[in-house]
Scaffold this motif. Structure first.
Motif, mmCIF file in Angstrom:
data_model
loop_
_atom_site.group_PDB
_atom_site.id
_atom_site.type_symbol
_atom_site.label_atom_id
_atom_site.label_comp_id
_atom_site.label_asym_id
_atom_site.label_seq_id
_atom_site.Cartn_x
_atom_site.Cartn_y
_atom_site.Cartn_z
ATOM 1 N N GLU A 144 -1.127 8.837 5.828
ATOM 2 C CA GLU A 144 -2.027 7.979 5.551
ATOM 3 C C GLU A 144 -1.914 7.598 3.910
ATOM 4 O OE1 GLU A 144 -4.152 6.171 7.348
ATOM 5 O OE2 GLU A 144 -5.119 5.337 5.770
ATOM 6 N N VAL A 145 -1.575 8.589 3.277
ATOM 7 C CA VAL A 145 -1.581 8.142 1.881
ATOM 8 C C VAL A 145 -0.163 7.076 1.429
ATOM 9 C CG1 VAL A 145 -1.103 9.236 -0.731
ATOM 10 C CG2 VAL A 145 -2.539 10.376 1.055
ATOM 11 N N ILE A 146 0.890 7.502 2.008
ATOM 12 C CA ILE A 146 2.041 6.628 1.680
ATOM 13 C C ILE A 146 2.313 5.540 2.496
ATOM 14 C CG2 ILE A 146 2.907 8.948 0.377
ATOM 15 C CD1 ILE A 146 4.852 9.064 2.793
ATOM 16 N N ARG A 147 1.489 5.381 3.673
ATOM 17 C CA ARG A 147 2.021 4.072 4.567
ATOM 18 C C ARG A 147 1.922 2.703 3.712
ATOM 19 N NH1 ARG A 147 -2.035 1.928 7.664
ATOM 20 N NH2 ARG A 147 -3.869 2.793 7.239
ATOM 21 N N ASN A 148 2.576 1.705 4.345
ATOM 22 C CA ASN A 148 2.573 0.442 3.526
ATOM 23 C C ASN A 148 0.776 0.053 3.196
ATOM 24 O OD1 ASN A 148 5.197 0.726 3.619
ATOM 25 N ND2 ASN A 148 5.465 -1.504 4.842
ATOM 26 N N GLN A 149 0.053 0.249 4.212
ATOM 27 C CA GLN A 149 -1.311 -0.142 3.841
ATOM 28 C C GLN A 149 -2.126 0.944 3.575
ATOM 29 O OE1 GLN A 149 0.298 -1.707 6.917
ATOM 30 N NE2 GLN A 149 0.653 -3.301 5.366
ATOM 31 N N GLY A 150 -1.534 1.996 3.328
ATOM 32 C CA GLY A 150 -2.128 3.355 2.901
ATOM 33 C C GLY A 150 -2.614 3.386 1.275
ATOM 34 N N ILE A 151 -3.569 4.488 1.079
ATOM 35 C CA ILE A 151 -4.109 4.746 -0.263
ATOM 36 C C ILE A 151 -3.262 4.340 -1.513
ATOM 37 C CG2 ILE A 151 -5.474 6.317 -1.675
ATOM 38 C CD1 ILE A 151 -5.991 7.838 1.009
ATOM 39 N N LEU A 152 -2.072 4.795 -1.389
ATOM 40 C CA LEU A 152 -1.275 4.798 -2.760
ATOM 41 C C LEU A 152 -1.002 3.294 -2.774
ATOM 42 C CD1 LEU A 152 0.078 6.166 -4.844
ATOM 43 C CD2 LEU A 152 2.331 6.346 -3.407
ATOM 44 N N ASN A 153 -0.348 2.762 -2.038
ATOM 45 C CA ASN A 153 -0.009 1.283 -1.888
ATOM 46 C C ASN A 153 -1.145 0.107 -2.137
ATOM 47 O OD1 ASN A 153 2.855 0.852 -1.869
ATOM 48 N ND2 ASN A 153 2.811 1.464 0.224
ATOM 49 N N THR A 154 -2.278 0.462 -1.664
ATOM 50 C CA THR A 154 -3.526 -0.543 -1.877
ATOM 51 C C THR A 154 -3.823 -0.235 -3.150
ATOM 52 O OG1 THR A 154 -4.133 0.163 0.527
ATOM 53 C CG2 THR A 154 -5.935 -0.837 -0.958
ATOM 54 N N PHE A 155 -4.036 0.965 -3.703
ATOM 55 C CA PHE A 155 -4.345 1.340 -5.001
ATOM 56 C C PHE A 155 -3.493 0.337 -6.231
ATOM 57 C CE2 PHE A 155 -4.047 3.660 -9.006
ATOM 58 C CZ PHE A 155 -5.225 3.849 -9.446
ATOM 59 N N LEU A 156 -2.016 0.704 -5.804
ATOM 60 C CA LEU A 156 -1.161 0.154 -6.679
ATOM 61 C C LEU A 156 -1.198 -1.470 -6.691
ATOM 62 C CD1 LEU A 156 2.074 2.294 -6.407
ATOM 63 C CD2 LEU A 156 0.430 2.224 -8.299
ATOM 64 N N THR A 157 -1.223 -2.032 -5.364
ATOM 65 C CA THR A 157 -1.537 -3.651 -5.405
ATOM 66 C C THR A 157 -2.717 -4.104 -5.981
ATOM 67 O OG1 THR A 157 -1.650 -2.825 -2.945
ATOM 68 C CG2 THR A 157 0.084 -4.479 -3.517
ATOM 69 N N HIS A 158 -3.902 -3.374 -5.848
ATOM 70 C CA HIS A 158 -4.914 -3.769 -6.255
ATOM 71 C C HIS A 158 -5.093 -3.821 -7.779
ATOM 72 C CE1 HIS A 158 -9.506 -4.083 -6.180
ATOM 73 N NE2 HIS A 158 -9.531 -3.298 -7.626
ATOM 74 N N PHE A 159 -4.390 -2.725 -8.434
ATOM 75 C CA PHE A 159 -4.398 -2.893 -9.941
ATOM 76 C C PHE A 159 -3.274 -3.438 -10.476
ATOM 77 C CE2 PHE A 159 -6.991 0.561 -9.108
ATOM 78 C CZ PHE A 159 -8.193 0.253 -10.252
#
Lengths: 304, 351
Positions: A144-159
């Motif tokens: 859930e953290v590392i998938r494409n729509q996961g926490i990490l990617n969402t966070f990085l794209t958001h910023f």
């Protein structure tokens, strides 16, 4: 009813009594550990059954198929590249996991061991918290953290740090992240035990004798806590090599490790002798690497 | 700049913590230690002597003041850049290294060539008489031998100053006596400045060229063992070094009238008003005849060469006398005796 005499006599018949007393443990070891291993070793030299299982005919086919493959049409023999690359990937990932867990584990264990005695129990407790939940659930959480729509990617794209999500899931990196997370406590705990016994006054002695921080770490701390490093590395490396759940979930179907490959032979592959041969080979790889590792690590003790 | 000074500490203070919970380990200590000197910091535990030593070694940074080594300010230098080595109370030998590797550690870390290290190790091990133990591990040695290894390890890099943090406290009495003379010999042979920390006043008196007595983070008195013993300037020093009787009195006509009403002709240097007299037990003599004062013996303790008598003076204040046991007259508890005090040797302390 006092029988002090018998109590005093006991040590004389220690030899027989000792065996009798350890009999339950010995039987359990033979039945539950050595027995299954023996079955695996025997199956590896039998012929494969039509759908699954084995036929009781002696055959080297299982072991042959570990290293080579026969073309279905012209029967030419070639090296089984796929099998070898799976072995190589497993060893590579396990070594990387061991090194990364050591990198994270040493500062963590050091931090805990240098806390006041009262709060150490709390920190150690935090280390063991992940063990409370099933491994599969935790692995899905990593997903859930590392998938494409996961926490990490969402966070990085958001910023705005990245424009496209980074593909981590179903790569070796994902497997490495998962295994590092799962096996980190197994590195931290033996390191903590070693650092806890470490006499911190030796660090001052090192500084006093002109050793820089780096020299104190290399020349004083690491050699003295080496038993903890050896234990932690073994505890991380061996289960990493046989890991099944983590590469299955985070590596997808493509990035198999030995564990998944073995499972495949007993399941879809319907080739039990090959599976048994692979299992035996894994055992031998672990044994040999253990022997080499302990030899090497005890050798450089002498030239300190 | 005086070139004879090895360590010069100026107004050094160390406060741990801040605000209400702050603890002052060192108040404001200034001290000059000469090159080649055997200097002892003496005081009870918690007096700040170890803190001062750790500031010189570089393990602690003073919160004020500065420390100079041969004229160079080293206050903020890390310990591994100071030509100063420490013999630790716990020895702190490296358990994974042999005796020779322990002794060679400092030189190796400074980048000396292997051959030079080996040569220095041999020389220093010979100095502490441990040539035959070069290849042992520390845990295979006795406490006394480990102590020597710790000493050899600190001496091998030939530091300008050797710091010794209560190094003998873990040894038994006989070994301690041996090591005391051993340390004196090593200091004489190497010519290195020794700064020795101890709470044992006898150790300090027998070994030191000079002693600095500390209490509660302050340096009370610095002087030779003779100065410290014979001419203590404060009640604390008089009490801490050896045994002392204290009698309160006040100055009258260039003499001191004590509680019993007797006048003592002690050496005065312009003191007036109330004073405290510090009287060593060996300066008190007891006779069966009439003397300056009289008192009653309340306790007699035979100590081998000496006998200690506790005498109650007329006003009830106790006075301890140490009389050599070979002296002809012996007294019993309850005897009324004449008491004489060697007034010239009495030390007058301001109350």
């Amino acid at each position: 009813m006092s029988r002090p005499e018998t109590g005093r006599k006991a040590p004389r018949s220690k030899g027989v009594d000792g065996w009798l007393l350890s009999a339950p443990a010995l039987i359990l070891l033979i039945v539950a550990a050595s027995g299954p291993l023996l079955i695996v070793a025997i199956y590896s030299v039998l012929e494969k059954g039509d759908y699954s299982g084995v036929r009781w005919i002696l055959s080297g086919e299982g072991w042959f198929r570990v290293l080579f493959e026969r073309d279905i049409f012209d029967q030419t023999i070639s090296l089984a590249d796929a099998n070898l690359s799976i072995f190589w990937r497993s060893i590579k990932l396990s070594i990387a996991t061991t090194i990364i867990t050591f990198g994270f584990g040493l500062p963590t264990a050091w931090f805990i061991a240098t806390r006041p005695a009262r709060s150490r129990a709390f920190w150690l407790f935090l280390i063991t918290v992940p063990f409370w939940t099933n491994l599969l659930i935790r692995t899905f959480a990593i997903m859930e953290v590392i998938r494409n729509q996961g926490i990490l990617n969402t966070f990085l794209t958001h910023f705005g740090l990245i424009s496209e999500p980074i593909q981590i899931l179903y790569t070796d990196t994902a497997v490495l992240i998962g295994m590092t997370y799962v096996y980190l406590p197994l590195m931290v705990l033996p390191l903590y035990a070693a650092i806890d016994r470490f006499d911190f006054r030796l660090i001052e002695a090192g500084y006093d004798l002109y050793a820089s921080r780096w020299q104190v770490l290399r020349g004083v701390i690491l050699p003295i806590i080496k038993p903890g490093i050896v234990a932690g590395s073994i505890l991380v490396f061996i289960p990493s090599l046989g890991a099944y759940v983590t590469p299955r979930v985070l590596g997808g179907g493509k990035n198999m490790m030995i564990g998944n490959f073995i499972e495949l032979q007993f399941g879809q592959g319907q080739n039990w002798p090959l599976g048994a041969a692979l299992s035996t080979l894994l055992l031998l790889v672990v044994l040999v690497s253990l022997i080499v590792y302990t030899r090497v690590s005890s050798k450089d003790n002498t030239n300190g | 700049m005086n070139t004879d000074i090895a360590i010069d500490a100026r107004n050094v203070g160390k406060i741990y913590g801040s605000g209400a919970g702050a603890v002052t380990a060192l108040g404001d200590v200034s001290i000059s230690i000469k090159k080649g000197e055997f200097f002892t910091l003496l005081g009870p535990s918690g007096c700040g002597k170890t803190t001062l030593l750790r500031c010189i070694a570089g393990f602690e940074t003073p919160t004020k003041g500065s420390i100079h080594l041969s004229g160079t300010d080293i206050t903020y230098d890390p310990p591994y850049q100071r030509p100063v080595n420490t013999v630790f109370q716990s020895y702190a030998l490296f358990p994974h290294l042999t005796v020779a590797q322990n002794v060679g550690f400092g030189l190796k870390m400074r980048g000396a060539a292997a051959a030079d290290v080996a040569q220095a190790v041999d020389r220093v091990l010979a100095l502490v008489k441990l040539e035959d133990f070069a290849n042992r591990l520390p845990q295979q040695l006795s406490g006394g031998q480990q102590q020597r290894v710790a000493l050899a390890r600190a001496l091998a890099p030939e530091p300008q100053v050797l710091l010794l943090d209560e190094p003998l406290s873990a040894l038994d009495l006989k070994l301690r006596k041996e090591m005391q003379s051993e340390l004196k010999r090593l200091q004489a042979e190497t010519g290195i400045t020794f700064i020795f920390v101890t709470h044992d006043q006898e150790e300090a008196l027998t070994m030191s060229d000079r002693i600095g007595v500390m209490s509660a983070g302050a340096l009370l008195q610095v002087g030779t063992p003779h100065d410290i013993y014979d001419r203590p300037t404060t009640r604390f020093v008089a009490d801490f070094i050896g045994e002392t009787n204290f009698l309160e009195g006040s100055v009258e006509d260039h003499q001191v009238r004590i509680g019993t009403g007797d006048l003592l002709a002690v050496p005065l240097e312009g003191e007036t008003g109330p004073v405290t007299l510090a009287i060593r037990p060996e300066q008190v003599s007891v006779t069966s005849a009439q003397a300056d004062m009289s008192g009653k013996i309340t306790d007699a303790t035979y100590m081998g060469t000496d006998t200690h008598y506790t005498i109650e003076l007329k006003d009830g204040s106790p006075l301890v006398a140490r009389i050599q046991s070979k002296s002809t007259a012996t007294f019993d508890v309850g005897d009324t005796v004449g008491v004489a005090i060697d007034a010239r040797a009495v030390q007058v302390l301001k109350s």
